[in-house]
Structure formats: structure tokens, C-alpha cells
Design a protein around this motif. Structure first.
Motif, PDB file in Angstrom:
ATOM      1  N   PHE A 153      72.063   3.319   8.791  1.00  0.00           N
ATOM      2  CA  PHE A 153      71.677   3.529   9.822  1.00  0.00           C
ATOM      3  C   PHE A 153      72.161   4.464  11.091  1.00  0.00           C
ATOM      4  O   PHE A 153      72.756   4.295  11.176  1.00  0.00           O
ATOM      5  CB  PHE A 153      71.541   1.396  10.328  1.00  0.00           C
ATOM      6  N   THR A 155      71.117   7.792  13.740  1.00  0.00           N
ATOM      7  CA  THR A 155      71.196   7.126  15.412  1.00  0.00           C
ATOM      8  C   THR A 155      70.509   9.017  15.791  1.00  0.00           C
ATOM      9  O   THR A 155      71.583  10.227  15.600  1.00  0.00           O
ATOM     10  CB  THR A 155      71.566   6.548  16.326  1.00  0.00           C
ATOM     11  N   THR A 163      68.959   0.494  23.610  1.00  0.00           N
ATOM     12  CA  THR A 163      68.568   0.689  22.116  1.00  0.00           C
ATOM     13  C   THR A 163      69.273   0.868  21.035  1.00  0.00           C
ATOM     14  O   THR A 163      69.346  -0.135  20.161  1.00  0.00           O
ATOM     15  CB  THR A 163      66.816   1.580  21.958  1.00  0.00           C
ATOM     16  N   SER A 164      70.275   1.268  21.618  1.00  0.00           N
ATOM     17  CA  SER A 164      71.752   1.752  20.551  1.00  0.00           C
ATOM     18  C   SER A 164      72.689   0.782  20.503  1.00  0.00           C
ATOM     19  O   SER A 164      72.774   0.290  20.108  1.00  0.00           O
ATOM     20  CB  SER A 164      72.482   2.938  21.459  1.00  0.00           C
ATOM     21  N   TYR A 167      70.601  -1.516  18.248  1.00  0.00           N
ATOM     22  CA  TYR A 167      70.647  -0.614  16.852  1.00  0.00           C
ATOM     23  C   TYR A 167      71.658  -1.374  16.190  1.00  0.00           C
ATOM     24  O   TYR A 167      72.305  -1.547  14.767  1.00  0.00           O
ATOM     25  CB  TYR A 167      70.511   0.246  16.752  1.00  0.00           C
ATOM     26  N   GLN A 168      73.364  -0.968  16.853  1.00  0.00           N
ATOM     27  CA  GLN A 168      74.237  -1.382  16.459  1.00  0.00           C
ATOM     28  C   GLN A 168      74.676  -2.677  16.004  1.00  0.00           C
ATOM     29  O   GLN A 168      75.132  -2.812  14.795  1.00  0.00           O
ATOM     30  CB  GLN A 168      75.538  -0.798  17.472  1.00  0.00           C
ATOM     31  N   LEU A 466      66.708   6.454  13.327  1.00  0.00           N
ATOM     32  CA  LEU A 466      66.172   6.278  14.727  1.00  0.00           C
ATOM     33  C   LEU A 466      66.762   7.572  15.664  1.00  0.00           C
ATOM     34  O   LEU A 466      66.807   7.414  16.405  1.00  0.00           O
ATOM     35  CB  LEU A 466      66.955   5.089  15.348  1.00  0.00           C
ATOM     36  N   GLU A 555      60.980   1.536  21.118  1.00  0.00           N
ATOM     37  CA  GLU A 555      62.482   1.529  20.487  1.00  0.00           C
ATOM     38  C   GLU A 555      62.944   0.286  20.483  1.00  0.00           C
ATOM     39  O   GLU A 555      63.212  -0.432  18.935  1.00  0.00           O
ATOM     40  CB  GLU A 555      63.112   2.824  21.015  1.00  0.00           C
ATOM     41  N   VAL A 559      63.296  -2.076  16.705  1.00  0.00           N
ATOM     42  CA  VAL A 559      64.300  -2.590  16.175  1.00  0.00           C
ATOM     43  C   VAL A 559      63.999  -3.688  16.703  1.00  0.00           C
ATOM     44  O   VAL A 559      64.691  -4.329  15.194  1.00  0.00           O
ATOM     45  CB  VAL A 559      66.369  -1.897  17.233  1.00  0.00           C
TER      46      VAL A 559
END
Length: 770
Positions: A153, A155, A163-164, A167-168, A466, A555, A559
Motif C-alpha cells: 500500500f 502513498t 486520507t493517510s 489508509y494506514q 495512493l 480519496e 479508501v
């Protein structure tokens, strides 16, 4: 399109009329007259939007125009009226598009529809969002059932904090810490070096320090092209009497002179501000040697002061109270000979001693650096040597002083803050487990380099990107492009088409997202996002423009859509609620990092940003020793090239004035006087004579290593340039194919792109060999 090549040295300053003309040219190119100006007026302003290019700080009060030439280009690039709809992909196959230059791909404009790649027709075809999420989720779930570690994944540095964070969490719920990001390619050496030395992973300098400083030392950073808004702080510092000393292989216009486009007097008189008082063109990879020489000269000045009964040059009180390891450092520096130092950095002892006197006379010294330090074999050690130099005179933890790494992409530092890291010890795993009711993965995940190696080895089945242009940005491009299609699934979330989207796995999706400047309407209304700048301050970013297409998703929505389709339902993870209102994501961030994000929905509106804690600014050292640590280098050279073969040159990959990272805005590198081409190699006159090549000759370059892989690129035009002997310059990302994957920084795994051992191959050499 055939472009006319012109090489014409540029004698002017950074900024000035050249900058205004460039902004106007790109405004017209993207058909944005007259609507561009209202957008630029809100760039990097309170209640405005954060620039999508560099991460330099956002001051308060802001300048009338708080954007730079490259920041304006980035805004125009995103606001362009050009579109890349499904009809474009119906006309062009991937094989055809792979022949297009990087610039031409992105110049087609904003993506408008979600697309699925059809291998039989070699074309992207439109697909509904529901279909895309369902198939991506099904593929990821099947891979997860076999081995969750076989998905990556990635970034890019522009994804928001919100978003981050999502995502994590998605990656860890999936079952791995495979979260490589653009920091792995650029500034991870900083994130490794500084915690060991001073206990924090980021710099200690904030904007107010530029008002207090009297001395600034620059190492390996091109402010004129990569962070031009900093030129305002440098100009103000110079006008306040500060002295600036630069160590950099190439003379960069932004570090020589600057005309402020917002200063009517300067614009009329064309009377530029001189930036660097001294400019030392050291050999690529010679920074450890140069800093060792500076330290040695400071010890000599201190010895002379003691002999004369004058005040000490060293800050002995600070050293005794706040540092560890000074005696070993002093012994190491004193034992290193001047001949070794000058040979490795290619500077004279007199040059180094002159700079050291300026350093010793400074009451408050800022040291600024960029990828010219981080992207070497011993990048971590180089940064730690620079910290050592500052510690000698107590230049960390006082006003107007400190260490200042200049991060690249707009939120690359922030995404690490909210958990985008392959190292489980750097993420709050216990807190994530408590909040979301799962057992986080314990294994260290892939960095960019190890992810590439795993893809080459056939150990990765899925890659989700991403943002970014991963395949173009990485080293070892030929091998990577050959092995990339072996993956089962590749998913790219993007605003524009780039080369990474044209090399696909067996199942491949291109998912278009809203840009940061576009109004993001969700169930709770219009949303804002947040970012962190280079100085550790968080800012809100408010969009200003209607979306480029009604078919775009944000985003966070993308996700969440992939996560819901992939993972079993978890009542503690409210993907839909987070998408409905990003304030809820910020609340979740506050529960995860209360020391950083408590009441963040209110504090994020603070003009100038809200500061994260930086203990080293207060001389609180969160290291194993409880003090700031002097760290010793293992060698004087930072390069993989040990300098034994005179035929081997050190390649420095460069960015032009008309690009940001892998995005190529045009073919006008104004500051270097190179127009119409990017396939050039910069050589000094002495090396040209030694190699028997003339200005304008066409040559090849090959990597000077014997590892069983032949890396060679043809078609470079020789340009006579003021570059140190034994060094060559070529543009990034074009020259990335010459960088071996295994040539990376020790400890940090950052590709060593600033001193790649290469040989120049001429036609005469080929004919002689035949």
C-alpha cells in the motif's frame, strides 16, 4: 512533438520578471485566464488551500502572494481545463502511450471516470465505482486469505492527514505494515538520523527563527526550484545582516541571487538580493568530508582562542550539560588529516577554514539541507555530522538556530505523523488495537526499496498506489517495468495519467480522485482536509473549485470503498461515518495521538498553523542517553564510488525549473539555460577534454558496477557546465534507470541518487572496442 533544443546560459536571478513570465506562460498553457488569479490569491492562506507541491511553511501574516513560480504551476496543472475521458483511452493503447513523454501524458488533463484495464485490447475501459470496488475487494481478500504480506500500500506525499490515517489503518487491518511512501525515496535518512542525534524525527527550525538568525549554512538543497517561497525568508535574513554559506555541487540561481516579485523597487531597479556570501562547489558525496573539515577548523579556532586567553569558540557549557559522545567526536576529527578531507570533498583547506570562521562568528546558526545529503550511501551519517557541527556551538534549542531539513511533497511529513510507516514501533499499535479491536501486525513492512525487490522476486501479488508515479520515481526502472506485470492486481488512485498507469498487473484499475483544490461534498456538507508542513505545523486546506468531473470520488471515499469491499465488517471502524464528515476522522486522530490532535477540529484553523511538539527545540532530548548525541561517521565519502577509478564519474540526478518530482510541466529549465530537451548530461570542461567529448556531442551512460545487470542509457547531449570535476548531472526521473536498487542509504534505504557511479560512453569508445 519535435522540440527545438537550445542551450543558453541564464545570467539572471531567481524570481523577478523571469518568474512572472513563466507563471503567465503556464496560465495560458492550461487555458486558465482569467480565473487563475482568484485561485492563486487563496493559495497557502488562512481559510485557503495548501499548495499541492512543496511542503514549505505557511507564514502568518501571509505575503500578498503566498505562492511561488512552481507552486503556481502545480495549481494550474490541477485546475487545467484539459480532460482525459474514456474516449481518449478508446483511441490510444497502452503500448502507444508508453512511447509518450511524461509531460505529454499529464498534459492531457484530469482523469474523469474510473477505468479498468483490458489486456486483450490493451486499453482502459470505463467501469462503475461499485464494480471497481467489488472486484478490487474480491482480489485483495483472496490475496489476504493466502498471505496478507503479499500486498503493498504505497502513498505519495500529497495525500491529506485524513486520507493517510484511513489508509494506514486499512493496511494494518488487512494484516501488514507494507506502507512505503515517497519519504522512503527522499527524506527517510532524516527520520533515521535525527532521532538518534536529537530525539525527534523532524527539524527544529520554525519560520520565526529566520528573523532571529545571523548565519545560515546550506547543504545540498536547490531552493530556487524546489522550495522557492523560502527565498522570502532568506531575503529577509540577508537584509537583517545574516550571512549565508552554501555547499552544493552545482551553482543554483536561487542560492546566488533573488529578486522578489512582490517588491516593486526590486522589480523596477532589477537590483537583486545576494543570497550566498560564500558558495563552495564540493564534489558529490563529499559532504561528510566538508563538514569534518569545518569541525576541524572550529577546533583550531578554539585552540587559538584558548591560547590567547579569549572566549572559547566551543560552547563548552552546552556540550557538558546537553551532549553525549563529544570526546570521541573530537578525537575523530582531530585525527582526520586535511589531505584526506580536501581530496574527498574537492575543496581547498582555505575555503573550508573561511566558511568555518563565519560559522564560529555566528551567534545563532541555522543549517538547511535537502536530498543532496539524504540520497547517498551514508546519508544518515552525513546528516548526523551536520548535527554534530551545530552541537559544537549549541546551535540547537535556541532562538534563530537549529537543523532544517526541507521536505519535498506537500504532506510527506504529515502522512508519517499519522502512521504511514513500515516500522511498527513508530505507529501507536496498542492504541490502534484498543480503538479498533484487532491485533495489529508486528512484522516490519516494506520500504520502497524492499517493495521493489519483492516485486522483482515475485513476492508481491497486489500494489495499491495512493497517488504518485511509483514506477517512474524508483531506481532500477528496466527490471521493475519487466516484472511489474507479474502481479495479480494493481490499483492506481490519481488525478492525471502517468507512466505508472501504463504498466499493469493482470487485473488493473485507474481510479480518478478529487484534487485538493476541488470542492468535496459529503453527507455533512463541504469538507476540508489538513496537512503538515516542513516545520511541523498543521494547517487546514479549504477547496475552491468545482470538481473536474461528476464521476470523481474523494480519496477518503475511495479508501473506504476499497476497505469495505475487502475486509470483514468491523463495528468499531465507521468507514461510512468518516467519509460523511472528515471532522470524525480528525476526532479519531485525536483519540490515537492525543498529544498531537486533541481539539484538532478547532485548532487547525490557527493562522500560520498549529505546532506539533518538538522537544529538541526546548533542549529536551528524547534519546537513549537523554542527551543530544555526537555520532561518528564510518568514512569520509558518502558515495558508493570510492574514487579509485578516474574513468568513473558520480552522477547527480537533478530536477529542472519546470518540474516537481516526476511531474514535468515543460521543457524550460531557465536557471540552467536548457530548453527543449531533458536528455542532457552536464560535464565540466576538464572532464570533457579528458574524455574526448565536445559540447553538444551525443553520448551514452552506463552504471559502473559489476552485479550482473547491464544498465545503460543512450542519447544524452553533452552540455558544458560548471560542475565539479569527476561529477556529471542528468535529470530525474529520466536517469533513474542507471541507479541500482541495492545502492541505497545505509539504515534508511533511501535510493542513493546523488552520486551514482557511471561511465560516459562515446561513439569513439564503441568503435575502438569493436
Amino acid at each position: 512533438m519535435q522540440r527545438k533544443t537550445k542551450i543558453k546560459p541564464y545570467p539572471g536571478p531567481a524570481g523577478g520578471w523571469g518568474s512572472l513570465k513563466s507563471v503567465s506562460r503556464h496560465m495560458k498553457k492550461q487555458h486558465l485566464i482569467p480565473e487563475a488569479m482568484p485561485a492563486l490569491e487563496r493559495q497557502n492562506k488562512p481559510k485557503g488551500f495548501a499548495c499541492v507541491s512543496c511542503a514549505w511553511a505557511k507564514p502568518h501574516p501571509a505575503h500578498a502572494a503566498e505562492f511561488c513560480e512552481n507552486g503556481a504551476k502545480a495549481t494550474f496543472w490541477e485546475l487545467t481545463k484539459n480532460r482525459t475521458p474514456p474516449e481518449f483511452f478508446a483511441r490510444h493503447s497502452a503500448a502507444e502511450l508508453r512511447l509518450w513523454p511524461d509531460h505529454d501524458l499529464e498534459q492531457e488533463g484530469r482523469l474523469t471516470h474510473p477505468m479498468r484495464f483490458n489486456h486483450e485490447t490493451d486499453r482502459y475501459e470505463p467501469v462503475s465505482w461499485d464494480e471497481a470496488f467489488a472486484e478490487i475487494g474480491r482480489e485483495l481478500a483472496e490475496i489476504r486469505a493466502r498471505d496478507p504480506r503479499r500486498a503493498v500500500f504505497y502513498t505519495s506525499g500529497r495525500a491529506s492527514l485524513e486520507t493517510s490515517y484511513m489508509y494506514q489503518l486499512f493496511a494494518r487491518l488487512y494484516g501488514n505494515n507494507n506502507l512505503p511512501d515517497s519519504s522512503n525515496m527522499c527524506h527517510e535518512s532524516t527520520s533515521v538520523a535525527l532521532p538518534e542525534s536529537i530525539g525527534v524525527p523532524i527539524g527544529t527550525v520554525q519560520l520565526e527563527d529566520f528573523q532571529e538568525t545571523d548565519t545560515i549554512f546550506f547543504f545540498g538543497q536547490n531552493v530556487g526550484s524546489n522550495s522557492p517561497r523560502m527565498l522570502h525568508q532568506l531575503k529577509d535574513a540577508r537584509e537583517n545582516g545574516a550571512r549565508i554559506v552554501t555547499f552544493n555541487p552545482l551553482r543554483e540561481r536561487g542560492l546566488e541571487s533573488f529578486i522578489d516579485p512582490q517588491d516593486p523597487v526590486q522589480m523596477i531597479t532589477r537590483d537583486a538580493t545576494e543570497i550566498s556570501q560564500e558558495y563552495h562547489q564540493l564534489r558529490a558525496g563529499g559532504d561528510i568530508a566538508a563538514i569534518t573539515g569545518l569541525s576541524k577548523a572550529v577546533f583550531d579556532l578554539d585552540d587559538a582562542a584558548r591560547a590567547a586567553g579569549a572566549p572559547r569558540v566551543l560552547d563548552t557549557e552546552f556540550i557538558e550539560q546537553h551532549t553525549h559522545g563529544f570526546a570521541a567526536f573530537e578525537a575523530h576529527v582531530r585525527a582526520t588529516g586535511w589531505d584526506d578531507i580536501t581530496r574527498e570533498c574537492s575543496l581547498t583547506r582555505a575555503d573550508i577554514e573561511s566558511a568555518a570562521r563565519i560559522y564560529a562568528e555566528g551567534k545563532s546558526v541555522i543549517a538547511i539541507y535537502g536530498m543532496g545529503l539524504t540520497q547517498h550511501k551514508r546519508g544518515v551519517e552525513t546528516i548526523q555530522m551536520l548535527v554534530n557541527l551545530l552541537l559544537m556551538r549549541g546551535n540547537i534549542g535556541k532562538r534563530g538556530a537549529g537543523i532544517c531539513p526541507v521536505r519535498g511533497h506537500s504532506n510527506v511529513q504529515g502522512q508519517r505523523t499519522v502512521g504511514i510507516t513500515e516500522k511498527p514501533e513508530l505507529a501507536p499499535m496498542d492504541k490502534l488495537a484498543e480503538l479498533y479491536g484487532f491485533t495489529p501486525p508486528e512484522d516490519e513492512g516494506h520500504t520502497t526499496v524492499t517493495a521493489c525487490q519483492a516485486i522483482i522476486n515475485g513476492e508481491v501479488d497486489a500494489f495499491v498506489g495512493l497517488g504518485g508515479n511509483f514506477v517512474r520515481a524508483i531506481p532500477e526502472r528496466e527490471l521493475m517495468e519487466a516484472h511489474w506485470p507479474r502481479m495479480r492486481l494493481t490499483v492506481q488512485i490519481a488525478t492525471k495519467l502517468n507512466r505508472s498507469h501504463l504498466i499493469n498487473g493482470q487485473v488493473a484499475y485507474l481510479l480518478p480522485c478529487l484534487g485538493r483544490l476541488e470542492i468535496d461534498r459529503q453527507a455533512s456538507g463541504e469538507q476540508v482536509v489538513t496537512i503538515e508542513d516542513s516545520t511541523g505545523k498543521f494547517h487546514a486546506s479549504v477547496p475552491i473549485r468545482e470538481p473536474a468531473s461528476p464521476h470523481l470520488l474523494s480519496e477518503p471515499a475511495i479508501v473506504a470503498g476499497i476497505a469495505k469491499a475487502t475486509l470483514p465488517a468491523n463495528p468499531k471502524v465507521d468507514w461510512d461515518g468518516w467519509v460523511a464528515g472528515y471532522a470524525r476522522i480528525r476526532d479519531a486522530m485525536g483519540r490515537t495521538w492525543p498529544e498531537l490532535f486533541t481539539d484538532f477540529n478547532e485548532t487547525m484553523w490557527t493562522p500560520g498553523g498549529i505546532s506539533r511538539p518538538i522537544p529538541a527545540r526546548e533542549r529536551v532530548w528524547q534519546t537513549e542517553t537523554g542527551k543530544a548525541n555526537f555520532k561518528l561517521p564510518s568514512a569520509l565519502t558518502a558515495s558508493f564510488d570510492e574514487g579509485h577509478d578516474p574513468a568513473v564519474l558520480r552522477l547527480i540526478t537533478l530536477r529542472s525549473n519546470d518540474q516537481f518530482n516526476t511531474t514535468i510541466y515543460g521543457y524550460r529549465d531557465r536557471f540552467r539555460g536548457i530548453y527543449g530537451t531533458r536528455m542532457v548530461v552536464l560535464l565540466c570542461d576538464e572532464d570533457m577534454q579528458r574524455l574526448g567529448v565536445e559540447d553538444g556531442a551525443i553520448v551514452s551512460m552506463e552504471t559502473a558496477v559489476d552485479d550482473g545487470v547491464h544498465r545503460r542509457m543512450d542519447g544524452f547531449r553533452v552540455v558544458r557546465y560548471g560542475i565539479p570535476k569527476g561529477c556529471v548531472g542528468a535529470y530525474y526521473p529520466e536517469a533513474n534507470a542507471l541507479i541500482p536498487l541495492w545502492q541505497h542509504a545505509e539504515k534508511s534505504m533511501v535510493p542513493a541518487a546523488k552520486s551514482v557511479p557511471v561511465r560516459i560512453i562515446t561513439r569513439a569508445m564503441v568503435e575502438a572496442a569493436e
